[in-house]
Design a protein around this motif. Sequence first.
Motif, PDB file in Angstrom:
ATOM      1  N   LYS B 209       0.822  -1.210   0.000  1.00  0.00           N
ATOM      2  CA  LYS B 209       0.000   0.000   0.000  1.00  0.00           C
ATOM      3  C   LYS B 209       0.849   1.251   0.000  1.00  0.00           C
ATOM      4  O   LYS B 209       0.428   2.299  -0.464  1.00  0.00           O
ATOM      5  N   ARG B 210       2.044   1.114   0.491  1.00  0.00           N
ATOM      6  CA  ARG B 210       2.881   2.306   0.588  1.00  0.00           C
ATOM      7  C   ARG B 210       3.788   2.463  -0.628  1.00  0.00           C
ATOM      8  O   ARG B 210       4.393   3.500  -0.825  1.00  0.00           O
ATOM      9  N   VAL B 211       3.945   1.425  -1.418  1.00  0.00           N
ATOM     10  CA  VAL B 211       4.887   1.494  -2.536  1.00  0.00           C
ATOM     11  C   VAL B 211       4.307   2.372  -3.617  1.00  0.00           C
ATOM     12  O   VAL B 211       3.190   2.155  -4.097  1.00  0.00           O
ATOM     13  N   ARG B 212       5.024   3.344  -4.020  1.00  0.00           N
ATOM     14  CA  ARG B 212       4.599   4.204  -5.123  1.00  0.00           C
ATOM     15  C   ARG B 212       5.143   3.674  -6.465  1.00  0.00           C
ATOM     16  O   ARG B 212       4.432   3.637  -7.448  1.00  0.00           O
ATOM     17  N   GLY B 229       8.012  10.040   0.627  1.00  0.00           N
ATOM     18  CA  GLY B 229       9.334  10.297   0.089  1.00  0.00           C
ATOM     19  C   GLY B 229      10.389   9.321   0.562  1.00  0.00           C
ATOM     20  O   GLY B 229      11.576   9.498   0.328  1.00  0.00           O
ATOM     21  N   GLN B 230       9.946   8.269   1.213  1.00  0.00           N
ATOM     22  CA  GLN B 230      10.932   7.283   1.668  1.00  0.00           C
ATOM     23  C   GLN B 230      11.446   6.459   0.484  1.00  0.00           C
ATOM     24  O   GLN B 230      10.693   6.138  -0.443  1.00  0.00           O
ATOM     25  N   LEU B 255      10.863   0.027  11.199  1.00  0.00           N
ATOM     26  CA  LEU B 255      11.834   0.962  10.644  1.00  0.00           C
ATOM     27  C   LEU B 255      11.195   1.977   9.710  1.00  0.00           C
ATOM     28  O   LEU B 255      11.444   3.176   9.778  1.00  0.00           O
ATOM     29  N   LEU B 256      10.330   1.460   8.842  1.00  0.00           N
ATOM     30  CA  LEU B 256       9.825   2.333   7.795  1.00  0.00           C
ATOM     31  C   LEU B 256       8.736   3.274   8.301  1.00  0.00           C
ATOM     32  O   LEU B 256       8.399   4.245   7.621  1.00  0.00           O
ATOM     33  N   THR B 257       8.184   2.964   9.438  1.00  0.00           N
ATOM     34  CA  THR B 257       7.157   3.854   9.954  1.00  0.00           C
ATOM     35  C   THR B 257       7.774   5.072  10.643  1.00  0.00           C
ATOM     36  O   THR B 257       7.095   6.037  10.936  1.00  0.00           O
ATOM     37  N   ARG B 258       9.045   4.991  10.850  1.00  0.00           N
ATOM     38  CA  ARG B 258       9.717   6.113  11.509  1.00  0.00           C
ATOM     39  C   ARG B 258      10.141   7.148  10.478  1.00  0.00           C
ATOM     40  O   ARG B 258       9.999   6.949   9.273  1.00  0.00           O
ATOM     41  N   GLY B 276      15.196  11.447   8.502  1.00  0.00           N
ATOM     42  CA  GLY B 276      14.527  12.640   8.000  1.00  0.00           C
ATOM     43  C   GLY B 276      15.042  13.879   8.756  1.00  0.00           C
ATOM     44  O   GLY B 276      15.728  13.753   9.783  1.00  0.00           O
ATOM     45  N   PRO B 277      14.769  15.089   8.313  1.00  0.00           N
ATOM     46  CA  PRO B 277      15.323  16.295   8.948  1.00  0.00           C
ATOM     47  C   PRO B 277      14.933  16.392  10.433  1.00  0.00           C
ATOM     48  O   PRO B 277      15.805  16.659  11.293  1.00  0.00           O
ATOM     49  N   ALA B 278      13.685  16.107  10.763  1.00  0.00           N
ATOM     50  CA  ALA B 278      13.236  16.242  12.152  1.00  0.00           C
ATOM     51  C   ALA B 278      13.927  15.219  13.035  1.00  0.00           C
ATOM     52  O   ALA B 278      14.422  15.542  14.128  1.00  0.00           O
TER      53      ALA B 278
END
Lengths: 443, 296
Positions: B209-212, B229-230, B255-258, B276-278
């Motif tokens: 579902k998350r794969v673009r 953008g992952q 991992l990927l949810t972070r 990510g920046p944050a």
Amino acid sequence: MIELFEIQRAMRQMRKAAMQRGVVAILDIGTSKATCLVLRFDGGELPSGDGVGPMAGQSQFRIIGAATTRARGMRHGEIEVMAETERAVRTVVQAAQKMAQVRVDHAIVSFSGAGPRSYGLSGEIEVSGSEVSESDIAAVLASCETPDIGTHRTVLHAQPVNFILDHRSGLADPRGQIGNRLATDLHMLSVDRAAVQNILHCIKRCDLELAGLASSAYVGGISALVEDEQKIGAACIDLGAGTSGLSIFLRGHMIYADTVRIGGHHVTQDISKGLGIPLALAERIKTLHGGLVATGRDDRDMIELKGETGDWEHDRREISRSELIGIMRPRVEEILEEVRGRLDAAGFDSLPSQKIVLTGGASQVPGLAHLATRILGQQVRLGRPLRVQGLPQAATGPAFSAAVGLCLFAAHPQDECWDFNIEDHRYPARSLRRAVRWFRENW
Amino acid sequence: MRTLTRPRRRYGHDPAPSRTAYRLTRFWLSPWLRWTVTTVLPVCALTGAVGFWLMQPAQQQRIVAGATQIRASVEARPEFQIRQMAITGASPVLAETIRQRIGLDFPVSWFHLDTHEIHDTVAALDAVADARVTVELGGALHIDVREREPVVLWRHDGALEMLDATGHRIAYIDRRDGLSFLPLVTGDGADAAVPEALALFDAGKPIMKRVRALMRQGARRWDVVLDRGQVIELPETEPVSALERVLAMQDSTGLLTRDVAIVDIRDPARLTVRLGPAAAENLETTRSFGKGIVSQ
């Protein structure tokens, strides 16, 4: 003797060459008719199987052309007028060629005259090795001394008829047998050289090449006698128009041949002279009404003698058949008596079999068998030629015995099995061959 | 005495041929001459005559015209006419394309129909995997088509293509509408690696579902682009097992949810993560706390 065998070998080579060409003309030049048969040799396989003999080689050829015509310029089986005989040969060869639709270049010729005379020769040698080899046979054949036959005569046939190995006689083929002394009996037939040369010249003038020469007395015996008669011993009497040939066979070989210079033509001449009619009419009356044994009915059987002399009485005569028989019989008796004399001179009485076969054109007279038994003995029969492939029905009569016999002679010559090499010592130059032979015989 | 030859009519006629006639007869009977006259000469004469006749231009034209007419009359017979064409196994759009491409004008004679050429024409179409061209009884041309099945969409150089499982192009399309169920691949050379991409899609089902898209990098390795953008950067060799390792890590650690920008597993021995920046700021702050640089 060596010269004789070289002649025989040369003749054999010529005949083989002719047979390889596939087509040979058989030419029987008689006194009253000339016959030409065209043979095709297709090298057919001999039928094999139990009880099937060599069949005299007759299965190898086929007659594809046959013709006969009145012979002219012949007298007693010899050429009297060369040009006339040549025309007769041309006629008959052309007609046979036309029937066969093929050109023949080689001719095997038989003739009845030229006074054949038989000689019995013998030779003897020591066998060189332990067993009899081919060179021994060549040597024993060469050791036969040739009698003086005269310069005007030539040898027509010469065949070994018997071999004797150390007192064992009657051997047909001594090769491979063990013995010390080898002897042979050779039968040689000589004929008049001039008569043969005339025939050769006549054949040459017809653009034919001679591939063989035979006496009609001999070849008539080959076809009229069955194989058993040839083996056991029999005499064949070929009653021709100008000559009556006789040949005696024993153990499959001819051992004697002769001719009597009287024949059916003399019977015709007797009728012509006795009745005062032309020869053509006399011949016709002889063939239509002739006979040798008169019965009561023959007195009433009238024969018309038509003539064209203009004398009515002379042209409208009639004779009875018994009168005709009365003219014919003495002449036929004379022929048979003469033949009997020749047989007696040849010692036919001492042969194991007294079989006599009558053949030839003049043997067709009714009653001949009956008459012949009185003169020649009881074992007389009338012979007709062997049946060969392709022979026309018209040529199956006894008058064609010599022609058919010549076919058989061409296909299966009796001297074929004695085709040995000339003795080695006659070839001093070929020492290598002698060395090889010596090596082979001694190792 | 009997004669075997025909009896002569004229009395006293000499039956003997003259020497010349005899020699001529023998010459005529010689085998080569007979063969020449009866076989060779007639054959030569016949061949020559026919050849001479055929040499005339008028005769040649007549023969050609006659042959053409006979041929045309045979071809025009109704038994050899093909009146219609049936296309099976193709979508209506494809069938229409095939009809246009073949461009036959029915009815057409069976003799003028080159089924091999038609087969080649049809098989050359991108959307056609296989085609069988047969002429059926009753005058129908039957084309049995097997279409290629679209499995992925490939976006490159501003164009969008449908590809089948072997990476063969099926069609260009304008928009993704109606085809959103097809996964997307991008990048140069992605079509050559469609089987590998399919294996990756298969392996990445838990996060499907998350794969673009799958992005081909430098025509040698794949990036899995997720939402937010992952990016998962996969190695050149054995990308499927690498992806499975990442997924296992996702299962265990989420991992990927972070807030992770890039999961770099290009070197399978060393997994690298770019935050990510944050998260990066957070980490910096946390580390500063640890060092005592920053005080609360």
